[in-house]
Scaffold this motif. Sequence first.
Motif, PDB file in Angstrom:
ATOM      1  N   VAL A  79       4.291  11.530  -0.459  1.00  0.00           N
ATOM      2  CA  VAL A  79       4.074  10.130  -0.835  1.00  0.00           C
ATOM      3  C   VAL A  79       4.904   9.301   0.129  1.00  0.00           C
ATOM      4  O   VAL A  79       6.102   9.567   0.313  1.00  0.00           O
ATOM      5  CB  VAL A  79       4.512   9.874  -2.296  1.00  0.00           C
ATOM      6  N   LEU A  80       4.256   8.350   0.766  1.00  0.00           N
ATOM      7  CA  LEU A  80       4.888   7.647   1.884  1.00  0.00           C
ATOM      8  C   LEU A  80       5.133   6.180   1.552  1.00  0.00           C
ATOM      9  O   LEU A  80       4.329   5.539   0.883  1.00  0.00           O
ATOM     10  CB  LEU A  80       3.974   7.750   3.117  1.00  0.00           C
ATOM     11  N   ARG A  81       6.275   5.683   2.021  1.00  0.00           N
ATOM     12  CA  ARG A  81       6.624   4.277   1.837  1.00  0.00           C
ATOM     13  C   ARG A  81       6.588   3.588   3.186  1.00  0.00           C
ATOM     14  O   ARG A  81       7.218   4.099   4.130  1.00  0.00           O
ATOM     15  CB  ARG A  81       8.033   4.156   1.245  1.00  0.00           C
TER      16      ARG A  81
ATOM     17  N   MET B 231       0.824  -1.209   0.000  1.00  0.00           N
ATOM     18  CA  MET B 231       0.000   0.000   0.000  1.00  0.00           C
ATOM     19  C   MET B 231       0.860   1.261   0.000  1.00  0.00           C
ATOM     20  O   MET B 231       1.918   1.258   0.644  1.00  0.00           O
ATOM     21  CB  MET B 231      -0.882   0.041   1.267  1.00  0.00           C
ATOM     22  N   ILE B 232       0.405   2.276  -0.699  1.00  0.00           N
ATOM     23  CA  ILE B 232       1.110   3.558  -0.690  1.00  0.00           C
ATOM     24  C   ILE B 232       0.176   4.600  -0.060  1.00  0.00           C
ATOM     25  O   ILE B 232      -0.907   4.860  -0.562  1.00  0.00           O
ATOM     26  CB  ILE B 232       1.516   3.979  -2.114  1.00  0.00           C
ATOM     27  N   ASN B 233       0.623   5.123   1.049  1.00  0.00           N
ATOM     28  CA  ASN B 233      -0.133   6.203   1.688  1.00  0.00           C
ATOM     29  C   ASN B 233       0.375   7.548   1.185  1.00  0.00           C
ATOM     30  O   ASN B 233       1.562   7.709   0.910  1.00  0.00           O
ATOM     31  CB  ASN B 233       0.024   6.125   3.203  1.00  0.00           C
ATOM     32  N   VAL B 234      -0.558   8.480   1.071  1.00  0.00           N
ATOM     33  CA  VAL B 234      -0.219   9.846   0.655  1.00  0.00           C
ATOM     34  C   VAL B 234      -0.941  10.798   1.604  1.00  0.00           C
ATOM     35  O   VAL B 234      -2.113  10.581   1.946  1.00  0.00           O
ATOM     36  CB  VAL B 234      -0.669  10.116  -0.795  1.00  0.00           C
ATOM     37  N   THR B 235      -0.228  11.819   2.042  1.00  0.00           N
ATOM     38  CA  THR B 235      -0.900  12.898   2.778  1.00  0.00           C
ATOM     39  C   THR B 235      -0.807  14.157   1.931  1.00  0.00           C
ATOM     40  O   THR B 235       0.254  14.449   1.362  1.00  0.00           O
ATOM     41  CB  THR B 235      -0.240  13.146   4.148  1.00  0.00           C
TER      42      THR B 235
END
Lengths: 99, 99
Positions: free
Chosen positions: B90-92, B1-5
């Motif tokens: 963009v978060l890993r 999953m790739i989270n983005v804030t």
Amino acid sequence: MINVTAAVTVREDRTAEFEQAVAAARPAMLVDEGCTRWDLQRVSGSQVDYVLLEEYADGDALRRHGSSAEFNAFGEVLKDLVAGPPVISVLRPVGEQSQ
Amino acid sequence: MINVTAAVTVREDRTAEFEQAVAAARPAMLVDEGCTRWDLQRVSGSQVDYVLLEEYADGDALRRHGSSAEFNAFGEVLKDLVAGPPVISVLRPVGEQSQ
């Protein structure tokens, strides 16, 4: 649900230790059923910028977390590893939510 | 999953319009199964600071989102409502994840 983001810049030479410290602290954070997420992320393209994605069932759970021995112990460990204080955002849901 | 804030500060007189614009755009963003979260949050204690918590199944889904007509249309709507450009992270994922 209350989401919290904690953004922190880690000292360049301490990132491995930081990731280990989070991994070590994580199980204790999740013991409280009210803490439903405590997931470490690294900002894409950076070696030192991290975000903890946290989620709490309600305000009480968030307060318990913030006053827990585990949280305070983690804060002590962080002091040597970070380049500056974390930027904490407590978030309130607006409109429809998937989670 | 790739989270983005996506953190954005909205013009003080346009917050209601902004919230409506996000609510109106949200269904179309979630049509793509690869977009698993697109949840608006307001930063606690602020009337103008918002964060969109987004989650994508993978990099392809994130790219589809970023090049979609819906996303570009939303960007156009935002221009008049925000006090400055959104800050996108963009978060890993690092280590164990709850989600």
